[in-house]
Design an enzyme around this catalytic site. Structure first.
Site, short mmCIF file in Angstrom:
data_model
loop_
_atom_site.label_atom_id
_atom_site.label_comp_id
_atom_site.label_asym_id
_atom_site.label_seq_id
_atom_site.Cartn_x
_atom_site.Cartn_y
_atom_site.Cartn_z
N ARG A 25 -15.10 28.27 40.17
CA ARG A 25 -13.80 27.73 39.84
C ARG A 25 -14.08 26.30 39.92
O ARG A 25 -14.77 25.61 40.82
CB ARG A 25 -12.73 27.67 40.92
CG ARG A 25 -11.52 26.88 40.44
CD ARG A 25 -10.46 26.87 41.77
NE ARG A 25 -10.28 28.07 41.96
CZ ARG A 25 -9.79 28.57 43.37
NH1 ARG A 25 -9.83 27.62 44.54
NH2 ARG A 25 -9.32 29.82 43.61
N ASP B 213 -12.53 28.13 49.03
CA ASP B 213 -12.20 26.91 48.51
C ASP B 213 -13.53 25.70 49.01
O ASP B 213 -14.02 25.82 50.02
CB ASP B 213 -10.82 26.42 49.06
CG ASP B 213 -9.68 27.00 48.35
OD1 ASP B 213 -9.97 26.95 47.13
OD2 ASP B 213 -8.87 26.93 48.75
N MET B 214 -13.29 24.87 48.26
CA MET B 214 -14.20 23.55 48.83
C MET B 214 -13.23 22.51 49.36
O MET B 214 -12.28 22.28 48.75
CB MET B 214 -15.04 23.06 47.53
CG MET B 214 -16.15 22.22 47.86
SD MET B 214 -17.40 22.98 48.66
CE MET B 214 -18.29 23.88 47.62
N ARG C 299 -1.16 17.23 46.10
CA ARG C 299 -0.47 17.37 45.00
C ARG C 299 -0.10 16.27 44.52
O ARG C 299 0.06 15.92 43.32
CB ARG C 299 0.33 18.70 44.91
CG ARG C 299 -0.30 20.01 45.42
CD ARG C 299 -1.13 20.42 44.41
NE ARG C 299 -2.54 20.04 44.57
CZ ARG C 299 -3.56 20.29 45.66
NH1 ARG C 299 -3.09 21.03 46.35
NH2 ARG C 299 -4.61 19.45 45.24
N HIS D 87 -5.27 21.08 34.66
CA HIS D 87 -3.82 21.12 34.17
C HIS D 87 -3.73 20.02 32.80
O HIS D 87 -2.99 19.87 32.34
CB HIS D 87 -2.40 20.43 34.99
CG HIS D 87 -2.60 21.39 36.32
ND1 HIS D 87 -3.06 20.94 37.58
CD2 HIS D 87 -1.79 22.48 36.42
CE1 HIS D 87 -3.06 21.91 38.35
NE2 HIS D 87 -2.35 22.95 37.69
N LYS E 155 -10.50 28.62 52.74
CA LYS E 155 -10.79 27.37 53.17
C LYS E 155 -11.61 27.68 54.36
O LYS E 155 -10.77 28.24 55.62
CB LYS E 155 -9.83 26.29 53.62
CG LYS E 155 -9.23 25.75 52.30
CD LYS E 155 -8.33 24.39 52.66
CE LYS E 155 -7.79 23.85 51.44
NZ LYS E 155 -7.05 24.84 50.63
N GLY F 7 -11.34 17.83 41.83
CA GLY F 7 -11.47 17.21 43.18
C GLY F 7 -10.19 16.63 43.77
O GLY F 7 -9.56 15.82 42.96
N ALA F 8 -10.06 16.87 44.96
CA ALA F 8 -8.60 16.20 45.52
C ALA F 8 -8.71 15.67 46.69
O ALA F 8 -7.64 15.56 47.54
CB ALA F 8 -7.56 17.54 45.57
#
Length: 309
Positions: free
Chosen positions: A185, A135-136, A290, A228, A98, A189-190
């Site tokens: 990748r 990482d984004m 998560r 997933h 990151k 989005g989180a």
């Protein structure tokens, strides 16, 4: 319904203090985080590798506004890469970085410092046969991150990018990054994003993910399918077959601790399966995202608190 509150909690210092004081928290977090130090992470990498899985390691931390902390993060990656090499685990490994953890948000010359720090990590990775993926983070960092990616690829063309399908811009970004050898990748989005820049409805995000997959699979780059969702995995497999791809020119990725049986199944089927392995003390923000992504994760966490607290 819980996604927005959990994402808000991910940035709350008060909530972090509360969660970290619960005695059972650490034992539950270990399902998703490999441990606090290099030795813990190397042990997990060894186990995953023995199962035929590849790995990408993330030294947890973000939003760094202290130059010394950014430097410490770089050293942690250098230490990790050296440890992997010493155990014969570095070749084919990847580290996820990151940019906000290596100086992107520093008030003076943040982007320049982040670029220099990321370059140090790339040099360490190149020296042991590993790769680096940037990482984004939230949408306000996208242009800066892609700019630093372009700079790094001058000397390290294998540096990977992460694109998030829930952003409205991502399909075009996929087109621009689908060239020869480009590692991308694709995830959903989180982060909590406004409607002006991101799709809000799950079905819209899923449709965007498929459109982006089509662009990447039909391009000349190296797609990394981070999902997933069984339906998305099946679609990716179909698109890869239609594009004439083989296991060596794309891969699937999942998070450590989520659907481990499926991870092993995909690897056993001959596909390249990479597991995203986070480690370190700064686990709180990662862990809360998560929980926000999958209600089952929250249920698991609450059950753990009830039975172990």
């Amino acid at each position: 319904m819980l996604r927005a509150p959990l994402l808000a909690a991910a940035r709350s210092r008060r909530m972090r203090s509360l969660v970290e004081t619960v005695p059972a928290t650490r034992s539950v977090v270990r399902r998703f985080v490999a441990g606090s130090d290099t030795a813990d992470a190397v042990g997990v990498v060894r186990e995953l590798t023995e199962d035929g899985l590849r790995i990408t390691l993330d030294h947890l931390g973000e939003d760094t506004t202290d130059a010394s902390q950014a430097t410490a993060t770089v050293r942690a990656y250098e230490e990790m890469l050296a440890a992997l090499a010493a155990d014969g685990l570095a070749k084919g490994a990847d580290v996820s970085v990151k940019l906000s953890a290596v100086g992107q948000f520093l008030p003076v010359d943040g982007e320049k410092i982040a670029l220099e720090n990321a370059r140090r990590i790339c040099e360490a990775a190149a020296g042991v046969g590993a790769t680096v993926t940037l990482d984004m983070e939230d949408h306000t960092t996208t242009d800066s991150t892609l700019g630093i990616l372009r700079e790094l690829r001058v000397d390290f063309p294998w540096v990977g990018a992460v694109l998030q399908a829930y952003l409205r811009r991502t399909e075009q970004d996929c087109r621009e990054l689908s060239g020869e050898g480009s590692r991308v990748r694709l995830c959903k989005g989180a982060y909590a994003e406004p409607e002006t820049v991101a799709f809000q409805d799950k079905a819209e995000v899923d449709r965007s993910y498929v459109r982006c997959l089509k662009v990447l699979m039909s391009g000349k780059g190296y797609p990394m399918v981070a999902s997933h969702d069984p339906r998305m995995i099946a679609i990716a497999e179909k698109l890869a077959m239609e594009a004439g791809r083989v296991p060596s020119d794309h891969e699937f990725q999942m998070l450590y601790g989520i659907r481990p049986e499926e991870q092993r199944r995909i690897a056993a089927d001959g596909e390249t399966m990479r597991v995203y392995v986070p480690y370190g003390d700064e686990w709180y923000g990662y862990f809360m995202r998560r929980l926000a992504e999958r209600p089952a994760n929250l249920t698991f966490f609450l059950r753990g608190l009830a039975t172990r607290g």
